[in-house]
Structures are given as structure tokens and as C-alpha cells.
Design a protein around this motif. Structure first.
Motif, PDB file in Angstrom:
ATOM      1  N   GLN A 201       0.837  -1.190   0.000  1.00 48.30           N
ATOM      2  CA  GLN A 201       0.000   0.000   0.000  1.00 48.30           C
ATOM      3  C   GLN A 201       0.882   1.254   0.000  1.00 48.30           C
ATOM      4  OE1 GLN A 201      -3.109  -0.263   2.946  1.00 48.30           O
ATOM      5  NE2 GLN A 201      -3.812   1.809   2.483  1.00 48.30           N
ATOM      6  N   VAL A 207       4.225   5.493  -5.899  1.00 42.60           N
ATOM      7  CA  VAL A 207       4.079   5.575  -7.354  1.00 42.60           C
ATOM      8  C   VAL A 207       3.067   6.665  -7.717  1.00 42.60           C
ATOM      9  CG1 VAL A 207       3.311   4.327  -9.416  1.00 42.60           C
ATOM     10  CG2 VAL A 207       4.698   3.156  -7.694  1.00 42.60           C
TER      11      VAL A 207
ATOM     12  N   MET B   1      -3.431   3.397 -18.502  1.00 46.70           N
ATOM     13  CA  MET B   1      -4.115   3.354 -17.208  1.00 46.70           C
ATOM     14  C   MET B   1      -4.722   4.718 -16.877  1.00 46.70           C
ATOM     15  SD  MET B   1      -2.514   2.185 -13.621  1.00 46.70           S
ATOM     16  CE  MET B   1      -1.462   1.053 -14.535  1.00 46.70           C
ATOM     17  N   GLU B   3      -5.956   7.967 -14.696  1.00 49.05           N
ATOM     18  CA  GLU B   3      -5.227   8.735 -13.697  1.00 49.05           C
ATOM     19  C   GLU B   3      -6.135   9.224 -12.576  1.00 49.05           C
ATOM     20  OE1 GLU B   3      -2.059   9.111 -13.452  1.00 49.05           O
ATOM     21  OE2 GLU B   3      -1.449   8.244 -15.345  1.00 49.05           O
ATOM     22  N   ILE B   6      -8.064   7.016  -6.751  1.00 52.92           N
ATOM     23  CA  ILE B   6      -8.693   5.767  -6.324  1.00 52.92           C
ATOM     24  C   ILE B   6      -8.691   5.728  -4.799  1.00 52.92           C
ATOM     25  CG2 ILE B   6      -8.375   3.266  -6.323  1.00 52.92           C
ATOM     26  CD1 ILE B   6      -7.205   3.886  -9.256  1.00 52.92           C
ATOM     27  N   GLN B   8      -8.478   4.807  -0.894  1.00 56.64           N
ATOM     28  CA  GLN B   8      -7.530   3.967  -0.153  1.00 56.64           C
ATOM     29  C   GLN B   8      -8.169   2.639   0.253  1.00 56.64           C
ATOM     30  OE1 GLN B   8      -4.091   4.534   0.580  1.00 56.64           O
ATOM     31  NE2 GLN B   8      -4.343   6.090  -0.984  1.00 56.64           N
ATOM     32  N   ILE B  11      -7.375   0.417  -2.541  1.00 54.12           N
ATOM     33  CA  ILE B  11      -5.940   0.112  -2.523  1.00 54.12           C
ATOM     34  C   ILE B  11      -5.609  -0.911  -1.437  1.00 54.12           C
ATOM     35  CG2 ILE B  11      -3.633   1.110  -2.232  1.00 54.12           C
ATOM     36  CD1 ILE B  11      -5.300   1.873  -4.780  1.00 54.12           C
ATOM     37  N   ARG B  12      -6.282  -0.780  -0.300  1.00 51.87           N
ATOM     38  CA  ARG B  12      -6.043  -1.743   0.789  1.00 51.87           C
ATOM     39  C   ARG B  12      -6.395  -3.158   0.373  1.00 51.87           C
ATOM     40  NH1 ARG B  12      -7.352   2.133   4.646  1.00 51.87           N
ATOM     41  NH2 ARG B  12      -9.573   1.781   4.489  1.00 51.87           N
ATOM     42  N   PRO B  15      -3.429  -5.648  -2.416  1.00 54.41           N
ATOM     43  CA  PRO B  15      -2.412  -6.650  -2.060  1.00 54.41           C
ATOM     44  C   PRO B  15      -3.006  -8.044  -1.869  1.00 54.41           C
ATOM     45  CG  PRO B  15      -2.047  -4.644  -0.803  1.00 54.41           C
ATOM     46  CD  PRO B  15      -3.380  -4.487  -1.500  1.00 54.41           C
ATOM     47  N   ARG B  16      -4.260  -8.079  -1.409  1.00 52.21           N
ATOM     48  CA  ARG B  16      -4.896  -9.387  -1.215  1.00 52.21           C
ATOM     49  C   ARG B  16      -5.182 -10.045  -2.569  1.00 52.21           C
ATOM     50  NH1 ARG B  16     -10.262 -11.051   0.523  1.00 52.21           N
ATOM     51  NH2 ARG B  16     -10.007 -13.110   1.484  1.00 52.21           N
ATOM     52  N   TYR B  18      -3.454  -9.572  -5.189  1.00 54.38           N
ATOM     53  CA  TYR B  18      -2.117  -9.938  -5.670  1.00 54.38           C
ATOM     54  C   TYR B  18      -1.670 -11.277  -5.055  1.00 54.38           C
ATOM     55  CZ  TYR B  18       2.756  -9.282  -7.043  1.00 54.38           C
ATOM     56  OH  TYR B  18       3.995  -9.441  -7.592  1.00 54.38           O
ATOM     57  N   PHE B  55      -9.162   0.381 -12.380  1.00 52.82           N
ATOM     58  CA  PHE B  55      -7.894   0.427 -13.116  1.00 52.82           C
ATOM     59  C   PHE B  55      -8.104   0.101 -14.594  1.00 52.82           C
ATOM     60  CE2 PHE B  55      -7.182  -0.740  -8.730  1.00 52.82           C
ATOM     61  CZ  PHE B  55      -6.326   0.270  -8.335  1.00 52.82           C
ATOM     62  N   ILE B  77       0.468  -1.832 -10.658  1.00 54.98           N
ATOM     63  CA  ILE B  77      -0.338  -0.834  -9.951  1.00 54.98           C
ATOM     64  C   ILE B  77       0.249  -0.577  -8.560  1.00 54.98           C
ATOM     65  CG2 ILE B  77      -2.583  -0.473  -8.814  1.00 54.98           C
ATOM     66  CD1 ILE B  77      -3.797  -2.028 -11.272  1.00 54.98           C
ATOM     67  N   LEU B  78       0.692  -1.660  -7.911  1.00 56.26           N
ATOM     68  CA  LEU B  78       1.238  -1.556  -6.551  1.00 56.26           C
ATOM     69  C   LEU B  78       2.710  -1.132  -6.543  1.00 56.26           C
ATOM     70  CD1 LEU B  78      -0.482  -4.700  -4.980  1.00 56.26           C
ATOM     71  CD2 LEU B  78      -0.979  -2.300  -4.467  1.00 56.26           C
ATOM     72  N   GLY B  79       3.260  -0.889  -7.726  1.00 50.18           N
ATOM     73  CA  GLY B  79       4.655  -0.430  -7.790  1.00 50.18           C
ATOM     74  C   GLY B  79       5.668  -1.532  -7.551  1.00 50.18           C
TER      75      GLY B  79
END
Lengths: 217, 217
Positions: A201, A207, B1, B3, B6, B8, B11-12, B15-16, B18, B55, B77-79
Motif C-alpha cells: 500500500q 508511485v 491506465m 489517472e 482511487i 484507499q 488500494i487496501r 495486495p490481497r 495480488y 484500473f 499498480i502496486l509499484g
């Protein structure tokens, strides 16, 4: 106190209120308006009032909040007026770090046991707590009141250990293993701390900021 | 993508996704429908579609998601397609635990430095990384690209160190100190890991469950 269901989003904010009120209390502040609390905490006064109204209010029109009373009430809401015994599963770096973290104890969270499978750690002590081997888990849980188990072992072993703990009557798991636990009893409380997710996160936001700076925002 | 901003909350959850896609990929699964992914992850298919639509989608009607493609795109996306160098401030138990945690490196987060103020730790190495004293911070940050600083020192010292780091050009802070940082530059990204808050949330839910059981729910 009301018995209605309160959203986890509200609950996530309560420890922060507790922390700020504790600091005010230490600083000798006796009462505070929701406006002043709002400025300090960088949330809106309306958010504070809404959050606290979930538990029945606590504020008085024209007086604000009594800091000590509110601090204690939020402490009760968060269960901090009770002692919670913790065992830590996995005595690696993270398990030892948690065991060494004395501040948990001030909040009523007392680590009473530390378990591992590595024979080299058998009997080693961390802050006076003996590392025990996993085959002692059953007898330990019979002889001691265990409220919370912290899981710091590799994710591959987490489900098996977690369900063994649930079978032993443990009702709450603080999960650091990077996996969503699949428990035999869905009423067991699980709180996840996924450090990798937190890093991801963070890197998403790095980024995003870079892009914004490149675009001159 | 796109701009657009988005939330948070979305975003949280990334990762799940992923993590689950990585597991599917390891298991040799090439494509998956949002319904199947939904069952595995225990979220609604509509939530998955909504999250990913932020996205630009990635799914194809009647085909579902290409696992490898989606995994890689979420990684971007997560860098995670970039390397992020980390320094750890505080070489106590937690700082050493983070440094020893090899999985961060697989995600592109590489710990390159470890700092403390305790002279007894000067020159000691953790996983090959030398513990440096704080007066070497400036020269280290000049000679190395530092992307993220992890703060594991006591909260009383956190603001001063954080602002010293910001002054040295560091744009992201992973904060384990139990305090909300007050930074001189509001554009610096901060991700908090407040372990005490997490324990309090757990204990709230323990108390709530106990009450529910007493009431026969």
C-alpha cells in the motif's frame, strides 16, 4: 451501553481516540470540546460526535468531554479493563520482538507463553518467558487461561496451528502469518497484521505521488 | 491506465488480490472467472469487478481473468515492478525482525541500511547488514538511493527522526512508532503499523463476542 452492532470502521478509530485522550490526561487536561479534539486529531468534530454517539455519547452541550471519564469509557469499550493473556506461536525474530514489547502489558495484554518447534530454542527465555516446544501446548492451555494467540510462524503452518488452538478453546487470534486463516469455528475473532500488504500500500502511494509530481500537481 | 483518484479502501484490497493471484499462478491456473475468484477470496464477484474497474477492468466477458496478466498488472499498480530501497531506523527487536524478513525482498523491497543510537550495536550485522550510528545517516543517504524509511524507534523520537529523513529527501515512511507523525512536508507518504491499536481492535471484538454469547446469539 447500547447493544447495537457497531461498524469495524468505527472500532478501528477508537484506539486512536484512546491514545489522544491518554496524552491529554498525562498533560493534565480535564475537559476538551469536540472542536479542540477535532483539531488535535485532524478529523472533523462531526466525525468525533458521530463515532462516540455509537456508544451513547459522553459529551455535554456547552461543556465538551470530561477527558478522564471518556478515556476510561473508551478503555472499557475496547476491553482494556480486563486482562488478556497471550501466547506467541513462533519464537523467531517477530515472536521475540512482540514478547519484548513491554507496552502491551500496560494495556492489559500479557504475554504468558512462547512456543516454537526449533529444539535449539527449547528452554531459552525471552524477557523471563521460557520458550516451550509445541508438544507442551495442550498441557499449557489446560493449566493457563489463554485469551489470545499471536501467530508468527510461516504461513504454510498457520492454518494447522490456528485450528489446533481453536480446538483448545482459544477464541481470538492475532495473525501475522501472510495468509487468510481458514478456521473450523467462524466465531473465533481474527485480527490480521499483514506487513507485506502494508508495504504494498505504501509503494502504491509512492508511485501515485511520483506520477502526480511528474504531472505537475 | 486511468489517472483518476482511487480510494484507499480499494488500494487496501489490492495486495490481497495480488496474493491470491500469485497462489493461483503457482498452482498453474491460467484463467479464472470473477465468480470463482469471489468464492476463493470470500468477497462478492461484484466487489471484485468494481475494484478492478478502477484500473480499467482486465476481464473479458465469458472468459474471465487471465491470471498471469492480472497478477502482473496488479503488481505494476502496486509499484512492485520497481525496486524500493529501505532503511530501518532503530535496530531493536522489531527493527531486526523486519531486517531478517526475507520475503520483503522478493516483492522488491530491499533493506539496505539499519541505524541505531546504541553504541553497543555499532558495526554489528543483521543478515549481512551493518548497524550504523545515527551520525552516519546524512552521508549514507547521499551515497545511496533511499526510498522508504521504516521507523521502529520509541514514539518520543519519531517526529524528529522522520523530519530529519524528510529533509534528506526521503519521500515515504513506514511508521511503527505509536504516534501520528507531524511532518514538515505533507506530501510525504506515511503508512502506519500501530500494533497496539490492532490488539485493541482484537480485544473489542473479544468483548463483543462474549456479550453476544451471553445473550445467546
Amino acid at each position: 451501553m447500547q447493544e447495537k452492532e457497531i461498524s469495524q470502521a468505527v472500532i478501528r478509530r477508537m484506539p486512536r481516540y484512546y491514545r489522544y485522550l491518554g496524552e491529554l490526561l498525562d498533560a493534565g487536561v480535564e475537559r476538551i470540546s469536540s472542536n479542540d479534539l477535532s483539531k488535535r486529531m485532524n478529523v472533523t468534530a462531526s466525525q468525533i460526535r458521530q463515532d462516540l454517539n455509537n456508544f451513547g455519547g459522553f459529551g455535554q452541550q456547552g461543556y465538551g468531554y470530561n477527558v478522564k471519564y471518556l478515556y476510561e469509557e473508551i478503555g472499557k469499550i475496547l476491553g482494556l479493563n480486563e486482562r488478556h493473556n497471550i501466547i506467541v506461536m513462533g519464537a523467531g525474530n517477530l515472536g521475540q520482538a512482540l514478547t519484548n514489547y513491554v507496552k502491551f502489558e500496560k494495556l492489559g495484554f500479557v504475554i504468558i507463553g512462547l512456543f516454537d518447534v526449533n529444539p535449539a530454542l527449547d528452554g531459552v527465555t525471552v524477557r523471563g518467558i521460557k520458550i516451550r516446544m509445541l508438544d507442551e501446548l495442550e498441557s499449557f492451555c489446560e493449566e493457563n487461561q489463554v485469551d489470545i494467540a499471536a501467530l508468527t510462524m510461516p504461513k504454510e503452518k498457520a492454518d494447522a496451528i490456528a485450528n489446533r488452538l481453536v480446538g483448545l478453546g482459544i477464541r481470538a487470534i492475532w495473525n501475522f502469518a501472510h495468509v487468510d486463516l481458514e478456521l473450523i469455528d467462524k466465531n473465533v475473532v481474527v485480527e490480521n497484521v499483514h506487513l507485506s500488504d502494508s508495504l504494498m500500500q505504501l509503494s502504491y502511494n509512492i508511485v501515485r505521488n511520483k506520477k502526480a509530481e511528474e504531472n505537475g500537481n
